[in-house]
Design a protein around this motif. Structure first.
Motif, PDB file in Angstrom:
ATOM      1  N   MET A   1       0.838  -1.199   0.000  1.00 28.22           N
ATOM      2  CA  MET A   1       0.000   0.000   0.000  1.00 28.22           C
ATOM      3  C   MET A   1       0.874   1.250   0.000  1.00 28.22           C
ATOM      4  O   MET A   1       1.905   1.295   0.668  1.00 28.22           O
ATOM      5  N   LYS A   2       0.406   2.261  -0.738  1.00 26.75           N
ATOM      6  CA  LYS A   2       1.141   3.513  -0.819  1.00 26.75           C
ATOM      7  C   LYS A   2       0.791   4.414   0.361  1.00 26.75           C
ATOM      8  O   LYS A   2      -0.311   4.323   0.912  1.00 26.75           O
ATOM      9  N   PRO A   3       1.707   5.308   0.757  1.00 26.99           N
ATOM     10  CA  PRO A   3       1.387   6.270   1.824  1.00 26.99           C
ATOM     11  C   PRO A   3       0.134   7.062   1.479  1.00 26.99           C
ATOM     12  O   PRO A   3      -0.062   7.467   0.331  1.00 26.99           O
ATOM     13  N   GLY A   4      -0.721   7.265   2.465  1.00 30.96           N
ATOM     14  CA  GLY A   4      -1.965   7.990   2.250  1.00 30.96           C
ATOM     15  C   GLY A   4      -3.130   7.114   1.845  1.00 30.96           C
ATOM     16  O   GLY A   4      -4.250   7.612   1.675  1.00 30.96           O
ATOM     17  N   THR A   5      -2.891   5.820   1.684  1.00 29.21           N
ATOM     18  CA  THR A   5      -3.978   4.900   1.332  1.00 29.21           C
ATOM     19  C   THR A   5      -5.040   4.893   2.427  1.00 29.21           C
ATOM     20  O   THR A   5      -4.722   4.829   3.611  1.00 29.21           O
ATOM     21  N   ILE A   6      -6.302   4.979   2.016  1.00 29.37           N
ATOM     22  CA  ILE A   6      -7.417   4.910   2.959  1.00 29.37           C
ATOM     23  C   ILE A   6      -7.875   3.458   3.045  1.00 29.37           C
ATOM     24  O   ILE A   6      -8.262   2.856   2.040  1.00 29.37           O
ATOM     25  N   VAL A   7      -7.822   2.907   4.224  1.00 29.27           N
ATOM     26  CA  VAL A   7      -8.277   1.535   4.447  1.00 29.27           C
ATOM     27  C   VAL A   7      -9.561   1.605   5.265  1.00 29.27           C
ATOM     28  O   VAL A   7      -9.542   1.938   6.450  1.00 29.27           O
ATOM     29  N   ALA A   8     -10.689   1.340   4.608  1.00 24.35           N
ATOM     30  CA  ALA A   8     -11.986   1.409   5.276  1.00 24.35           C
ATOM     31  C   ALA A   8     -12.482   0.001   5.576  1.00 24.35           C
ATOM     32  O   ALA A   8     -12.434  -0.878   4.711  1.00 24.35           O
ATOM     33  N   THR A   9     -12.950  -0.207   6.775  1.00 20.03           N
ATOM     34  CA  THR A   9     -13.463  -1.515   7.171  1.00 20.03           C
ATOM     35  C   THR A   9     -14.926  -1.379   7.576  1.00 20.03           C
ATOM     36  O   THR A   9     -15.277  -0.562   8.412  1.00 20.03           O
ATOM     37  N   MET A  10     -15.784  -2.190   6.948  1.00 17.07           N
ATOM     38  CA  MET A  10     -17.225  -2.150   7.183  1.00 17.07           C
ATOM     39  C   MET A  10     -17.724  -3.565   7.472  1.00 17.07           C
ATOM     40  O   MET A  10     -17.876  -4.352   6.537  1.00 17.07           O
ATOM     41  N   PRO A  11     -17.956  -3.927   8.694  1.00 18.73           N
ATOM     42  CA  PRO A  11     -17.718  -3.143   9.901  1.00 18.73           C
ATOM     43  C   PRO A  11     -16.311  -3.391  10.443  1.00 18.73           C
ATOM     44  O   PRO A  11     -15.724  -4.443  10.194  1.00 18.73           O
ATOM     45  N   ALA A  12     -15.789  -2.425  11.183  1.00 18.33           N
ATOM     46  CA  ALA A  12     -14.465  -2.581  11.785  1.00 18.33           C
ATOM     47  C   ALA A  12     -14.512  -3.538  12.965  1.00 18.33           C
ATOM     48  O   ALA A  12     -13.504  -4.086  13.366  1.00 18.33           O
ATOM     49  N   ARG A  13     -15.728  -3.714  13.501  1.00 12.31           N
ATOM     50  CA  ARG A  13     -15.893  -4.452  14.748  1.00 12.31           C
ATOM     51  C   ARG A  13     -15.023  -3.805  15.819  1.00 12.31           C
ATOM     52  O   ARG A  13     -14.825  -2.609  15.814  1.00 12.31           O
ATOM     53  N   SER A  14     -14.483  -4.561  16.727  1.00 14.21           N
ATOM     54  CA  SER A  14     -13.820  -3.941  17.878  1.00 14.21           C
ATOM     55  C   SER A  14     -12.310  -4.112  17.820  1.00 14.21           C
ATOM     56  O   SER A  14     -11.812  -5.188  17.494  1.00 14.21           O
ATOM     57  N   GLY A  15     -11.603  -3.027  18.133  1.00 17.86           N
ATOM     58  CA  GLY A  15     -10.147  -3.075  18.136  1.00 17.86           C
ATOM     59  C   GLY A  15      -9.531  -3.120  16.757  1.00 17.86           C
ATOM     60  O   GLY A  15      -8.352  -3.456  16.610  1.00 17.86           O
ATOM     61  N   GLY A  16     -10.301  -2.751  15.738  1.00 19.17           N
ATOM     62  CA  GLY A  16      -9.785  -2.809  14.371  1.00 19.17           C
ATOM     63  C   GLY A  16      -8.579  -1.922  14.154  1.00 19.17           C
ATOM     64  O   GLY A  16      -7.641  -2.294  13.439  1.00 19.17           O
ATOM     65  N   ASP A  17      -8.590  -0.750  14.770  1.00 19.05           N
ATOM     66  CA  ASP A  17      -7.476   0.179  14.604  1.00 19.05           C
ATOM     67  C   ASP A  17      -6.199  -0.359  15.237  1.00 19.05           C
ATOM     68  O   ASP A  17      -5.106  -0.225  14.676  1.00 19.05           O
TER      69      ASP A  17
END
Length: 299
Positions: A1-17
């Motif tokens: 992945m390149k810098p600045g890539t947006i990684v969206a998770t649907m749903p992230a559930r818990s502790g995804g970050d």
């Protein structure tokens, strides 16, 4: 992945970050992680990877970004979704983690229908309704679980001064996401029983000799306990909070899915912790370590 890539998770559930950062390591600082509280729709796939049926569209959904300054990512994602649902910015991913409806609804409703407290072990003539079949006993289980998560939220506000306004109760989540689609909102049970988006959705079952037995390895347990409930339980343990309702659902659920998450003493010490989103499974056992991993500065 390149810098600045947006990684969206649907749903992230818990502790995804936290999981995202732990897997990417130093690269994570150059990415934008966007955690959504849930899917934009109530839906089921009709052909895996190709087609799905949308049963209902949510009015709005919350999302949080890490780093918090990367809010432009939400506008880009709104453009992909269209007008509905409206993507609303949440202050932090911890709020998304503890707002997670799936970690309560799915294991809680499964427990309420199929645990030894409610079921005699005999096959059913037909698969019961899942959401619209919630009874008083199941509602009590769900209320116990959501109340215990609220204790975690209040404690985090106290010890870290973190904004937890979006980590609401389960009933409030229904009011936020399905307003206008429920005929009766007088109670949590009524919200679930009368939600038009849930019309006809049944418990995951397997047909056996013309009757139906529960599929206790379905994602409602196999995913929502490791990726949701374990996070809430693990953080509660770090904070020194008791969670009796969550504990009994987890003890039953881990046997169903063949994992050892809670140890014999009821603590987060099981051999399969590393297969979960529990902070302890990522080596986080103190409040200080949790705040650092979550990029939350105690105030």
């Amino acid at each position: 992945m390149k810098p600045g890539t947006i990684v969206a998770t649907m749903p992230a559930r818990s502790g995804g970050d936290i999981l995202f950062a732990s897997k990417l390591g130093d690269k994570a600082k150059d990415m934008v992680f966007c955690g959504f509280e849930t899917l934009p729709w109530a839906c089921r796939f009709t052909e895996w990877g190709k087609k799905a049926t949308v049963l209902g569209t949510k009015n709005n959904i919350l999302a949080a970004v890490t780093p918090a300054s990367a809010t432009k990512a939400l506008a880009k994602l709104q453009g992909l979704l269209g007008v509905n649902p409206l993507v609303q910015e949440s202050p932090n991913n911890l709020g998304i983690s503890l707002r997670n409806p799936g970690m309560i609804v799915h294991p809680g409703v499964m427990y309420g229908r199929w645990s030894s407290e409610a079921w005699d072990g005999q096959p059913k003539d037909e698969a019961p309704l899942f959401y619209q079949g919630v009874d008083e006993f199941t509602e009590k289980v769900l209320l116990g679980m959501t109340d215990e998560v609220q204790l975690v939220c209040r404690k985090m506000e106290e010890v870290a001064m973190v904004d937890m306004k979006d980590a609401c109760t389960l009933k409030q989540w229904y009011l936020d996401c399905y307003d206008g689609q429920m005929k009766d909102t007088s109670s949590l049970k009524a919200c679930m029983n009368t939600n038009a988006a849930y019309d006809g959705l049944k418990h995951p079952c397997k047909e056996v000799d013309g009757k139906f037995m529960p599929d206790l390895k379905y994602r409602y347990l196999a995913e929502d306990i490791p990726t949701g409930l374990c996070f809430a339980k693990g953080l509660a343990e770090i904070l020194g909070l008791d969670t009796p309702t969550i504990d009994k659902v987890m003890k039953w659920g881990q046997e169903c899915i063949g994992l050892e998450i809670l140890g014999p003493e009821g603590k987060m010490t099981g051999k399969d912790l590393d297969k979960t989103r529990a902070p302890q499974g990522m080596g986080i056992t103190t409040l200080e370590a949790f705040l650092a991993a979550s990029k939350i500065e105690a105030k």
